[in-house]
Design a protein around this motif. Structure first.
Motif, PDB file in Angstrom:
ATOM      1  N   UNK A 119      -7.541  -6.379  57.390  1.00 62.00           N
ATOM      2  CA  UNK A 119      -6.349  -6.752  55.975  1.00 62.00           C
ATOM      3  C   UNK A 119      -6.786  -7.834  54.858  1.00 62.00           C
ATOM      4  N   UNK A 120      -7.416  -9.045  54.817  1.00 62.88           N
ATOM      5  CA  UNK A 120      -7.435  -9.808  54.318  1.00 62.88           C
ATOM      6  C   UNK A 120      -8.935 -10.858  54.362  1.00 62.88           C
TER       7      UNK A 120
ATOM      8  N   UNK B 242      -9.700 -11.401  58.418  1.00 65.60           N
ATOM      9  CA  UNK B 242      -9.052 -11.641  58.380  1.00 65.60           C
ATOM     10  C   UNK B 242      -8.631  -9.929  59.217  1.00 65.60           C
ATOM     11  N   UNK B 243      -8.196 -10.238  60.321  1.00 62.79           N
ATOM     12  CA  UNK B 243      -7.603  -8.532  61.037  1.00 62.79           C
ATOM     13  C   UNK B 243      -7.298  -8.470  62.396  1.00 62.79           C
ATOM     14  N   UNK B 244      -6.849  -7.712  62.815  1.00 59.90           N
ATOM     15  CA  UNK B 244      -6.325  -7.159  64.060  1.00 59.90           C
ATOM     16  C   UNK B 244      -6.967  -6.858  64.549  1.00 59.90           C
TER      17      UNK B 244
ATOM     18  N   UNK C 105     -12.910  -4.462  72.251  1.00 59.91           N
ATOM     19  CA  UNK C 105     -13.427  -6.178  72.464  1.00 59.91           C
ATOM     20  C   UNK C 105     -14.683  -5.640  71.215  1.00 59.91           C
TER      21      UNK C 105
ATOM     22  N   UNK D 175     -13.328 -16.000  64.846  1.00 63.54           N
ATOM     23  CA  UNK D 175     -12.488 -17.529  65.397  1.00 63.54           C
ATOM     24  C   UNK D 175     -10.525 -17.277  65.419  1.00 63.54           C
TER      25      UNK D 175
ATOM     26  N   UNK E  53      -6.553 -18.765  65.213  1.00 61.66           N
ATOM     27  CA  UNK E  53      -5.999 -20.308  65.073  1.00 61.66           C
ATOM     28  C   UNK E  53      -7.171 -20.411  65.074  1.00 61.66           C
TER      29      UNK E  53
ATOM     30  N   UNK F  40     -14.973 -14.220  72.388  1.00 65.37           N
ATOM     31  CA  UNK F  40     -14.967 -12.730  71.754  1.00 65.37           C
ATOM     32  C   UNK F  40     -13.883 -12.376  71.555  1.00 65.37           C
TER      33      UNK F  40
ATOM     34  N   UNK G   8     -10.070  -9.546  71.482  1.00 62.78           N
ATOM     35  CA  UNK G   8     -10.072  -8.365  72.409  1.00 62.78           C
ATOM     36  C   UNK G   8      -8.067  -7.816  72.071  1.00 62.78           C
TER      37      UNK G   8
ATOM     38  N   UNK H 189      -4.974  -7.213  71.648  1.00 63.95           N
ATOM     39  CA  UNK H 189      -4.566  -7.282  70.262  1.00 63.95           C
ATOM     40  C   UNK H 189      -4.385  -8.170  69.701  1.00 63.95           C
ATOM     41  N   UNK H 190      -5.308  -9.212  70.142  1.00 70.49           N
ATOM     42  CA  UNK H 190      -5.684 -10.164  68.942  1.00 70.49           C
ATOM     43  C   UNK H 190      -5.739  -9.986  67.475  1.00 70.49           C
ATOM     44  N   UNK H 191      -4.743 -11.173  67.264  1.00 71.00           N
ATOM     45  CA  UNK H 191      -5.420 -11.272  65.352  1.00 71.00           C
ATOM     46  C   UNK H 191      -6.782 -12.138  65.572  1.00 71.00           C
ATOM     47  N   UNK H 192      -7.615 -11.966  65.051  1.00 69.28           N
ATOM     48  CA  UNK H 192      -8.502 -13.049  64.627  1.00 69.28           C
ATOM     49  C   UNK H 192      -9.317 -13.000  63.456  1.00 69.28           C
ATOM     50  N   UNK H 193     -10.233 -13.574  63.197  1.00 72.81           N
ATOM     51  CA  UNK H 193     -10.978 -14.145  61.759  1.00 72.81           C
ATOM     52  C   UNK H 193     -12.642 -13.098  62.488  1.00 72.81           C
TER      53      UNK H 193
END
Lengths: 302, 413
Positions: free
Chosen positions: B224-225, B241-243, B248, B270, B272, B278, B280, B282-286
Motif C-alpha cells: 500500500x505504501x 506497508x500493507x495487509x 502466512x 514488523x 505496530x 511471522x 498472517x 488479516x494482519x497489517x504489517x511492514x
C-alpha cells in the motif's frame, strides 16, 4: 491453525491501519482531524502503528471552536509534541470575525454549526484532499449510512443518495479538483471497542474522562458544566458533582455523566451497564431534531 | 471473541428490518433513548405497537418515504462475538446494494416469507450470495406465526430451497423457522416450534465457524505504501506497508514481487513497530526484503512457490453499478487492492438473468443492476487470483475516469 487467529480488536486495528495506509497511498494532501477526544486519540495511535518509524504523511488538524475543555486542549498539544508531529489549529472565532458570521444566542449558544465554515476554509487554505476523522457508525443513524471514504463536494456536502458503492476492502478515493474525501478509519468500532482498545494498549486520555468533582447545572436531566460559554440563570440548579465525560465536544453542548469511575476498568463496567447511548446521554446538539446529524452532515459537517 | 460480518437479504415485506430490530433489541443493543425515539415515531403510525423496523431506517428521507436508500451498518455483540450487519434495502437498486454488502460478508441471512415460500426474490438473493461467494447461508423462514407455525409448510419450503441451493452450488446452508415480530427463535429457542431440532438464530450466528474461511495457503501481500523515514538514524530503512490479505509470511521466505516477477527474501517483519518472525492474514504489517529492489504501491509480494495469475486479459463476472449503461469498448480504471490500471471492456458475452439464471447472449449494453460476463483487457498485466478461489485477490472495481464514480464490481474468473 488456532495460533493464527486474530481477536476482534486485532481485526479492527488491522482494518483501520489498512484504511490509514490507503489514505497515504491515494491522496496528495491529507490531514488527520485531532481534537484531544478519545476517538481521535485512538486514531493517532493507529496512525503511529501504520507509519512508524516514518513520519505521518499528514499533519494533525484541529478546528477549535473556542468552547473546548482546557484539559482536552492541553492533552492535544502535549500528545502532538510527544510524537513530534505537526499540529495545525484554526479558530472558529477568527472565522466569525473575518466573515462577520452571526453567533447563536441563548443559554447554550453553540458554535457547532459555525465550525463547518472554519473547516471548509482550512481545507481550501491547505488544499487538503482528504480529512481523516474519528466518527463511528454506531454513534448515530446518519453515520451508519456513510462510507469509509465519503466524497464531499466543494461545499463539503454529503449526499446520501449519491454515495459510491464500497466493495471488499477496495476504497475509491478519486476526486475532482475542489472536492475532498472524509475518511473514517474507525467506522466499524463501537464505543465499547474503543474503550477496550484503550485499555489493552494503555492509551492515555485527558483527565476529564475519569470521575472528578465539577460544578454543573442540571438541564432537562443532563449535567452541563458551568463555564464562561454558557449562560447560568438564577433559577438554575447548580451543584458540585462527581462526574466524568463520555464524549468530549464543546462545553456548550456536551453533558457529563454522574460517575465514580476513576479508571478504565470501572468505565468499561459502567458502559456495559448503561442503558443510554453515547450521544443520547451526552450530546445536547443531537437532541434538536430527529435528523440533526443528517442535516449537519449534508451541510459539510464531519 | 472474533467478528462475524453478515448481510440480511429480504424486502421490507419479508420482515427484514423487524428481524434486525429484534436482534438488536433482544441482545440488549438498543439503548433507552433510541427506543424512546422510535416509540415516539411509532405513535405517529396507526397500530401503536413499537415498530422495531424503525431502528434501521436511518435518514429522514427514508423515514418519510418508508424506504431504505443505502446499505446501513449495524453493530451488536454478545460475549462470544462482535457482529457487523450490512443492512441492504430491498427495492429496485437491490442488486447493487446487496453486492456491496455481500462483498465483505461471512454469512447471508436469506429471509423467506412462510406464506409465499421460495419466490423469485429468494432466488435472486441466493444467486447473488453464490456469485459473491459468501461462505455461509442461513435461510430464515419468517412469519411462521401467520401459517400457524406449521411444520409441513416449513418442511416444504426447505425442500424447495434445497433445490435452489443445489443448482447454485451453495455450501453450508442452515434452515430455521422464526417469527421476527414475536421474537420466536431469534435469541432463544421458542416452544412454538417444538418440532424444530436446531438452535436459535443468535446461537447459529454465534457459533458458525468463520476462522476456517481465511485462506492460509495462498499468501498475498499488496503493497500500500513504502515507509522511508530518510533520517540519519534510519537512513537505509525501507519498509513495505500493507495487509496480508491471505496466507502466512515468515522471515527467510523466498518471495516474488509481481507483476515485475523480481525475487528476494523477507529479511524482517514488523507489526505496530515490533519485530516478529511471522505474519498472517488479516494482519497489517511492514515487510523488509534483503535486496534493494524497486517496489511501489500496487505491487504484490507473494511466496515464490505460490504464484497468482499475471495477465492482461481477464474473464470477469461484472455487476454493473453505474447509472449510465456499460457499452462494449468503453474504457475504465480497474482497481484491485492497491493496484490501479487502465482497462477496456472488450466484449459483453452474456447477461445473466438473476431471477432465472438464463443467459442473454451478446447484449449490446448493460444497465444498472445487471450482471454480465465480460472480457476485460488491462493496459498492463495485473496479478490476480480467481474470485472463487481467493475472494481477497479476485475482486476488483471499475471506476469511470470522467466522473470518478465506482461503476462496476468485478469477480475475476
Amino acid at each position: 491453525m488456532s495460533q493464527h487467529r486474530l481477536d476482534y480488536l486485532d481485526q479492527l486495528e488491522s482494518e483501520s491501519i489498512h484504511i490509514f495506509r490507503e489514505v497515504a497511498g491515494q491522496f496528495e494532501r491529507p490531514a488527520l482531524m485531532f481534537s484531544g477526544g478519545k476517538d481521535s486519540i485512538v486514531l493517532v495511535h493507529l496512525a503511529l502503528k501504520a507509519f512508524r518509524p516514518g513520519k505521518f504523511p499528514f499533519p494533525l488538524l484541529h478546528i477549535d471552536t473556542g468552547h473546548n475543555f482546557q484539559e482536552a486542549l492541553d492533552f492535544r498539544d502535549t500528545l502532538a509534541n510527544t510524537i513530534g508531529e505537526k499540529l495545525i489549529v484554526r479558530n472558529v472565532a477568527d472565522t466569525i470575525k473575518e466573515k462577520n458570521l452571526t453567533e447563536q444566542k441563548g443559554k447554550f449558544a453553540s458554535r457547532n454549526a459555525l465550525q463547518t465554515y472554519t473547516l471548509l476554509d482550512t481545507i481550501e487554505e491547505f488544499k487538503f484532499d482528504a480529512c481523516i476523522g474519528g466518527a463511528r457508525r454506531d454513534e448515530e443513524k446518519a453515520r451508519a449510512k456513510e462510507r469509509i471514504f465519503s466524497v464531499r463536494d466543494e461545499f463539503g456536502q454529503w449526499d446520501p443518495k449519491l454515495q459510491r458503492p464500497e466493495l471488499w476492502n477496495t476504497y475509491n478515493g478519486r476526486i475532482h479538483k475542489g472536492e475532498n474525501v472524509r475518511v473514517f478509519p474507525i467506522s466499524n468500532w463501537t464505543e465499547l471497542d474503543i474503550w477496550n482498545y484503550i485499555k489493552r494498549n494503555e492509551i492515555e486520555l485527558p483527565s476529564i474522562y475519569f470521575a472528578h468533582d465539577r460544578e454543573v447545572l442540571e438541564w432537562q436531566g443532563q449535567l452541563v458544566a458551568t463555564s464562561a460559554f454558557i449562560q447560568v440563570d438564577d433559577t438554575d440548579k447548580v451543584a458540585v458533582k462527581k462526574v466524568r465525560y463520555r464524549t468530549v465536544g464543546d462545553m456548550t453542548c456536551t453533558a457529563a455523566v454522574e460517575s465514580t469511575a476513576a479508571n478504565i476498568d470501572d468505565i468499561i463496567k459502567e458502559i456495559i451497564a448503561t442503558k443510554t447511548s453515547e450521544r443520547g446521554e451526552t450530546r445536547i446538539d443531537d437532541r434538536v431534531s430527529e435528523a440533526a446529524m443528517e442535516d449537519r452532515k449534508k451541510n459539510g459537517y464531519f | 471473541m472474533d467478528i462475524l460480518r453478515f448481510i440480511t437479504a429480504g424486502s421490507v415485506d419479508d420482515g427484514k428490518s423487524t428481524l434486525i430490530g429484534r436482534l438488536l433489541y433482544d441482545s440488549k443493543s438498543i439503548m433507552i433513548d433510541q427506543l424512546e425515539a422510535i416509540e415516539k415515531q411509532s405513535k405517529n403510525k396507526e397500530d401503536g405497537e413499537i415498530d422495531l423496523a424503525l431502528l434501521t431506517d436511518g435518514l429522514r428521507a427514508e423515514r418519510e418515504q418508508g424506504i431504505t436508500i443505502d446499505v446501513a451498518y449495524k453493530y451488536f455483540s454478545t460475549p462470544k462475538r462482535k457482529f457487523i450487519i450490512a443492512d441492504a434495502p430491498g427495492h429496485t437498486q437491490y442488486t447493487r446494494n446487496m453486492v456491496t454488502g455481500a462483498s465483505n460478508s461471512d454469512l447471508a441471512i436469506i429471509l423467506v416469507d412462510a406464506r409465499n415460500g421460495v419466490v423469485e426474490q429468494t432466488r435472486r438473493h441466493s444467486i447473488i450470495a453464490s456469485l459473491l461467494n459468501i461462505p455461509h447461508v442461513v435461510v430464515a423462514i419468517n412469519k411462521m406465526d401467520l401459517v400457524n407455525n406449521s411444520e409441513d409448510i416449513y418442511n416444504n419450503i426447505v425442500i424447495d430451497y434445497a433445490a435452489v441451493a443445489t443448482s447454485l452450488g451453495l455450501k453450508d446452508i442452515k434452515y430455521i423457522p422464526i417469527s421476527a415480530i414475536n421474537g420466536d427463535n431469534i435469541v432463544e429457542k421458542s416452544p412454538v416450534f417444538h418440532w424444530y431440532q436446531g438452535e436459535s438464530l443468535l446461537h447459529i450466528l454465534e457459533n458458525v465457524e468463520v476462522a476456517n474461511d481465511i485462506n492460509y495457503t495462498d499468501a498475498r501481500f499488496p503493497v500500500q505504501y513504502v515507509i522511508r523515514p530518510q533520517t540519519e538514524a534510519l537512513h537505509d530503512y525501507r519498509g513495505y506497508a500493507g495487509k496480508v490479505v491471505s496466507g502466512i509470511y515468515k522471515v527467510g521466505d523466498k518471495i516474488t514481487v509481481q507483476p515485475a516477477g523480481v525475487e528476494s527474501t523477507i529479511s524482517a517483519i514488523e507489526i505496530g513497530g515490533k519485530q516478529v518472525t511471522e505474519a498472517f492474514a488479516p494482519q497489517s504489517v511492514v515487510l523488509h526484503l534483503s535486496d534493494d529492489i524497486d517496489i511501489s504501491r500496487g505491487d504484490i509480494i507473494v511466496q515464490k512457490d505460490n504464484q497468482p495469475s499475471v495477465e492482461n486479459e481477464l474473464d470477469v463476472l461484472l455487476c454493473w453499478m453505474g447509472n449510465k449503461p456499460l457499452i462494449a469498448g468503453n474504457k475504465y480504471l480497474l482497481q484491485i487492492n492497491s493496484r490501479v490500471t487502465r482497462a477496456v471492456v472488450k466484449e459483453i458475452e452474456y447477461k445473466l438473468d438473476v431471477n432465472s439464471l438464463l443467459k442473454e447472449l451478446a447484449p449490446e449494453q448493460a444497465g444498472l443492476n445487471d450482471i454480465v460476463k465480460v472480457k476485460i483487457k488491462t493496459a498492463t498485466p495485473i496479478p490476480f487470483d480467481s474470485y472463487k478461489k481467493l475472494r481477497v485477490n479476485g475482486g476488483a472495481i471499475l471506476i469511470d475516469e470522467t466522473s470518478n464514480v465506482t461503476v462496476g464490481a468485478c469477480m475475476i474468473q
